[in-house]
Design an enzyme around this catalytic site. Structure first.
Site, PDB file in Angstrom:
ATOM      1  N   THR A 245      12.622  74.318 -28.314  1.00 21.94           N
ATOM      2  CA  THR A 245      13.343  73.410 -27.409  1.00 21.94           C
ATOM      3  C   THR A 245      13.419  72.008 -28.005  1.00 21.94           C
ATOM      4  O   THR A 245      12.411  71.468 -28.456  1.00 21.94           O
ATOM      5  CB  THR A 245      12.620  73.359 -26.046  1.00 21.94           C
ATOM      6  OG1 THR A 245      12.607  74.686 -25.523  1.00 21.94           O
ATOM      7  CG2 THR A 245      13.315  72.421 -25.073  1.00 21.94           C
ATOM      8  N   CYS A 332      -0.980  58.076 -45.542  1.00 23.12           N
ATOM      9  CA  CYS A 332      -1.680  59.350 -45.582  1.00 23.12           C
ATOM     10  C   CYS A 332      -2.855  59.305 -46.543  1.00 23.12           C
ATOM     11  O   CYS A 332      -3.823  60.009 -46.373  1.00 23.12           O
ATOM     12  CB  CYS A 332      -0.735  60.459 -46.002  1.00 23.12           C
ATOM     13  SG  CYS A 332       0.925  60.173 -45.468  1.00 23.12           S
TER      14      CYS A 332
END
Ligand SMILES: Cc1ncc(COP(=O)(O)O)c(C=O)c1O
Length: 408
Positions: A245, A332
């Site tokens: 979705t 990161c």
């Protein structure tokens, strides 16, 4: 105006959401909450129209011919995974060779490492000392088994902008699919998938003043038609390339953020480059043995990456971090104390790779903030050097490299 602390100069890890983007998103959490795949009632139609509009806004920003060429994902990392793994799986019969660079963001590098474990061969093209990839080196790395060239548009640490159009041209000549990670470039500098011969383009919303958790992959539909295998199977959303979705409010925000970037890019680039150049001048003209990392011209307007010899990048951050948010590498990797592999790839020593600081500016930074950060950086580096025995020795004329550190 009084300064507000902490000052955010880490805009290549993420950006604040533009209030205009929040305004566009809000109705899609409450009264316009429909599922865009609900084809049989107005709630669904309204949500679908909003997603279509966002797709068109993004398509305009990257010069895509058809908005259907955009597939929404959860962000840059997923888009990169979908692009590289998707091509690897789809074209495996054709070849098992991929060409990429040593300075890709972790997602690109880690996907390639995984594919190597699965039998693919990957050529990691080096970069020049200014961070630019030499197109001829890419050409030489190509074999008759190459199915994909993946080169990032602009680097997240040093901001260096690659000659994407030349690499796109080379890929076309050779009939190889070309992917670019444009996560850092989108919305900051012109990106044009048609003019630059890009077949697959990864991008993310949270670096263009949109919400986190949504990104997109551009997948060329014509000349050539690129096919990719999905990572996620399910209801067949996004033309089968990415089931699940759609997060309508996030997509609406991403679309609006893209639209705003298109409107303000020219003015914003000039303004941020002016502030960045000022910060660079203040630092480089007052600190000895401070070095600019990356290409001095071919770089993102909001990026400044400097190595301070004899000083640990982490110590500078610690000296500043109550008042200024900066990074000593990509978001990161900055949780580890490993030196930056990007700076190391430029040929810098491990010491200089350890001492790099990235200043990245954003839409809402002011000239006062930049002045403040410049002055504080000078103070912190000066203080750290006063405590550095190595700096003291170097100033006395001792060749640091000649010192024998171990007692016999
Ligand atoms: C160059 C580059 N590629 C990919 C990503 C990953 O994007 P996301 O955080 O949306 O997963 C980033 C994140 O900062 C990035 O800088």
């Amino acid at each position: 105006m009084a300064l507000k602390f902490p000052i955010f100069l880490d805009a290549q890890s993420t950006t604040p959401v533009d209030p205009r983007v929040v305004d566009a998103m809000l109705p899609y959490f409450t009264e316009k909450f429909g599922h865009p795949a609900s084809r049989n009632h107005p709630f669904g139609w309204e949500a679908e129209a909003a997603v279509d509009e966002a797709r068109a806004q993004l398509a305009r920003l990257i010069g895509a011919r058809d908005a259907k060429e955009l597939v929404f994902t959860s962000g840059g990392t997923e888009s990169i995974n979908l692009a590289i793994k998707g091509v690897a799986e789809m074209y495996r019969e054709k070849g098992n060779h991929i060409v990429t660079t040593v300075i890709e963001q972790r997602a690109g590098l880690d996907v390639c490492k995984r594919l190597e474990r699965q039998g693919f061969e990957v050529a990691y093209v080096p970069v020049q000392p200014d961070g630019l990839v030499d197109v001829e080196t890419v050409r030489k790395a190509v074999t008759d088994k190459t199915i994909l060239i993946s080169v990032m548009f602009a680097n997240n640490e040093i901001g260096t902008i690659q000659d994407v159009a030349a690499i796109g041209k080379l890929a076309k000549e050779k009939g190889i699919i070309f992917h670019t990670d444009a996560t850092q470039a989108l919305g900051k500098i012109p990106v044009d998938v048609e003019a630059m011969g890009i077949d697959l383009l990864s991008c993310t919303s949270h670096l263009i003043y949109g919400p986190k958790g949504v990104g997109a992959l551009y997948v060329r539909r014509k000349a050539p038609r690129v096919r990719i295998a999905p990572l996620i199977d399910g209801g067949g959303h996004e033309r089968g390339m990415r089931s699940g979705t759609l997060p309508v409010p996030l997509i609406v925000g991403f679309g609006r953020a893209a639209e705003i970037c298109g409107e303000v890019m020219a003015e914003e680039r000039t303004r941020l480059a002016g502030l960045r150049d000022h910060l660079q001048d203040v630092i480089l003209s007052n600190v000895d043995e401070a070095f600019l990392n990356g290409h001095p011209e071919r770089r993102l307007p909001h990026n400044l990456n400097i190595s301070f010899a004899y000083v640990e990048g982490e110590s500078v951050l610690m000296g500043l971090n109550k008042e200024t948010a900066l990074s000593s590498g990509s978001a990161c990797t900055s949780s580890t104390l490993e030196p930056s592999y990007v700076i190391a790839a430029l040929g810098a020593s491990a010491e200089l790779a350890h001492s790099s600081i990235r200043f990245s500016l954003h839409r809402f930074n002011t000239a006062e903030e930049i002045d403040y950060v410049g002055q504080r950086t000078l103070e912190v580096v000066k203080r750290l050097r006063e405590m550095s025995p190595l700096y003291e020795l170097a100033k006395e004329g001792v060749d640091i490299k000649s010192i024998q550190w171990k007692a016999e």
